[in-house]
Design a protein around this motif. Structure first.
Motif, PDB file in Angstrom:
ATOM      1  N   ARG A 112      25.918  30.197   5.354  1.00 31.45           N
ATOM      2  CA  ARG A 112      26.933  31.064   5.449  1.00 31.45           C
ATOM      3  C   ARG A 112      26.623  33.113   4.776  1.00 31.45           C
ATOM      4  O   ARG A 112      26.817  32.919   4.613  1.00 31.45           O
ATOM      5  N   ARG A 113      24.617  32.558   4.674  1.00 31.28           N
ATOM      6  CA  ARG A 113      24.424  34.154   4.442  1.00 31.28           C
ATOM      7  C   ARG A 113      24.436  35.131   5.103  1.00 31.28           C
ATOM      8  O   ARG A 113      25.245  36.102   5.403  1.00 31.28           O
ATOM      9  N   HIS A 114      24.559  34.709   6.248  1.00 34.15           N
ATOM     10  CA  HIS A 114      24.921  35.367   7.271  1.00 34.15           C
ATOM     11  C   HIS A 114      26.157  34.647   8.328  1.00 34.15           C
ATOM     12  O   HIS A 114      26.009  33.261   8.546  1.00 34.15           O
ATOM     13  N   PHE A 115      26.967  36.120   9.511  1.00 36.85           N
ATOM     14  CA  PHE A 115      27.856  35.073  10.121  1.00 36.85           C
ATOM     15  C   PHE A 115      27.476  34.795  11.150  1.00 36.85           C
ATOM     16  O   PHE A 115      26.674  35.144  11.661  1.00 36.85           O
ATOM     17  N   GLU A 116      27.298  33.556  11.196  1.00 37.62           N
ATOM     18  CA  GLU A 116      27.607  33.025  13.328  1.00 37.62           C
ATOM     19  C   GLU A 116      28.948  32.543  13.723  1.00 37.62           C
ATOM     20  O   GLU A 116      29.645  32.208  13.505  1.00 37.62           O
ATOM     21  N   LYS A 117      28.174  33.142  14.899  1.00 43.60           N
ATOM     22  CA  LYS A 117      29.442  33.466  16.473  1.00 43.60           C
ATOM     23  C   LYS A 117      29.622  32.202  16.816  1.00 43.60           C
ATOM     24  O   LYS A 117      29.033  31.284  16.653  1.00 43.60           O
ATOM     25  N   PRO A 118      30.718  31.995  17.137  1.00 44.20           N
ATOM     26  CA  PRO A 118      31.273  30.984  17.709  1.00 44.20           C
ATOM     27  C   PRO A 118      30.443  29.952  18.901  1.00 44.20           C
ATOM     28  O   PRO A 118      30.417  28.874  18.583  1.00 44.20           O
ATOM     29  N   SER A 119      29.925  31.065  19.155  1.00 45.94           N
ATOM     30  CA  SER A 119      29.246  29.907  20.481  1.00 45.94           C
ATOM     31  C   SER A 119      27.462  30.066  20.410  1.00 45.94           C
ATOM     32  O   SER A 119      27.700  28.586  19.887  1.00 45.94           O
ATOM     33  N   GLU A 120      27.509  30.782  19.154  1.00 43.39           N
ATOM     34  CA  GLU A 120      26.301  30.299  18.321  1.00 43.39           C
ATOM     35  C   GLU A 120      26.315  28.652  17.581  1.00 43.39           C
ATOM     36  O   GLU A 120      25.272  28.312  18.021  1.00 43.39           O
ATOM     37  N   LYS A 121      27.031  28.899  17.554  1.00 39.72           N
ATOM     38  CA  LYS A 121      27.956  27.555  16.176  1.00 39.72           C
ATOM     39  C   LYS A 121      27.792  26.697  17.076  1.00 39.72           C
ATOM     40  O   LYS A 121      27.330  25.053  17.159  1.00 39.72           O
ATOM     41  N   ALA A 166      21.590  20.420  17.743  1.00 36.90           N
ATOM     42  CA  ALA A 166      21.285  18.860  17.091  1.00 36.90           C
ATOM     43  C   ALA A 166      21.617  17.348  17.573  1.00 36.90           C
ATOM     44  O   ALA A 166      20.950  16.633  17.036  1.00 36.90           O
ATOM     45  N   ALA A 167      22.672  17.823  17.988  1.00 37.67           N
ATOM     46  CA  ALA A 167      23.404  16.234  18.826  1.00 37.67           C
ATOM     47  C   ALA A 167      22.437  15.997  19.779  1.00 37.67           C
ATOM     48  O   ALA A 167      21.798  14.411  19.899  1.00 37.67           O
ATOM     49  N   VAL A 168      21.608  16.316  20.509  1.00 34.67           N
ATOM     50  CA  VAL A 168      20.388  16.481  21.462  1.00 34.67           C
ATOM     51  C   VAL A 168      19.337  15.315  21.154  1.00 34.67           C
ATOM     52  O   VAL A 168      18.754  14.818  20.988  1.00 34.67           O
ATOM     53  N   ARG A 169      18.366  16.147  20.007  1.00 35.38           N
ATOM     54  CA  ARG A 169      17.910  16.057  18.796  1.00 35.38           C
ATOM     55  C   ARG A 169      18.166  14.828  18.246  1.00 35.38           C
ATOM     56  O   ARG A 169      17.043  13.863  18.475  1.00 35.38           O
ATOM     57  N   ARG A 170      19.974  14.419  17.675  1.00 33.19           N
ATOM     58  CA  ARG A 170      19.793  13.046  16.959  1.00 33.19           C
ATOM     59  C   ARG A 170      19.330  12.186  18.955  1.00 33.19           C
ATOM     60  O   ARG A 170      19.276  11.233  17.923  1.00 33.19           O
ATOM     61  N   ALA A 171      19.943  12.423  19.354  1.00 34.27           N
ATOM     62  CA  ALA A 171      20.250  11.292  20.564  1.00 34.27           C
ATOM     63  C   ALA A 171      18.919  10.634  21.309  1.00 34.27           C
ATOM     64  O   ALA A 171      18.640  10.010  21.368  1.00 34.27           O
ATOM     65  N   ARG A 172      18.236  12.517  20.949  1.00 30.22           N
ATOM     66  CA  ARG A 172      16.482  11.293  21.084  1.00 30.22           C
ATOM     67  C   ARG A 172      16.064  10.962  20.368  1.00 30.22           C
ATOM     68  O   ARG A 172      14.778   9.781  21.008  1.00 30.22           O
TER      69      ARG A 172
END
Length: 68
Positions: free
Chosen positions: A33-42, A49-55
Motif C-alpha cells: 500500500r505504499r504506492h498505488f498499484e494499477k488493477p492490471s498490475e495487481k 503468484a498463483a503460477v509460482r504456487r502451482a509449480r
C-alpha cells in the motif's frame, strides 16, 4: 490485537508483537500500500503468484511420488 507486557519487559513484548504482525501479513500489506498499484498490475502480480504456487505444488507432488 493485544500483547501482554510481563515483568516490565517491553523488549520481549515488542518481539512478540512483531512476530504476530508478521504472521498476520501486516508488513506485506503495508509494503503493497505504499504506492498505488494499477488493477492490471495487481492482476499480473496475483497471477504470477498463483503460477509460482502451482509449480511449487507440482514439484512437491513429483518429489513425493519419486518422479524426476
Amino acid at each position: 490485537m493485544q500483547i501482554m507486557v510481563r515483568d516490565n519487559n517491553v523488549d520481549q513484548a515488542l518481539r512478540a508483537l512483531k512476530k504476530k504482525l508478521q504472521r498476520e501479513g501486516v508488513y506485506r500489506e503495508m509494503k503493497l500500500r505504499r504506492h498505488f498499484e494499477k488493477p492490471s498490475e495487481k492482476r499480473a502480480r496475483e497471477k504470477a503468484a498463483a503460477v509460482r504456487r502451482a509449480r511449487k505444488m507440482e514439484r512437491k507432488r513429483q518429489e513425493r511420488d519419486g518422479v524426476k
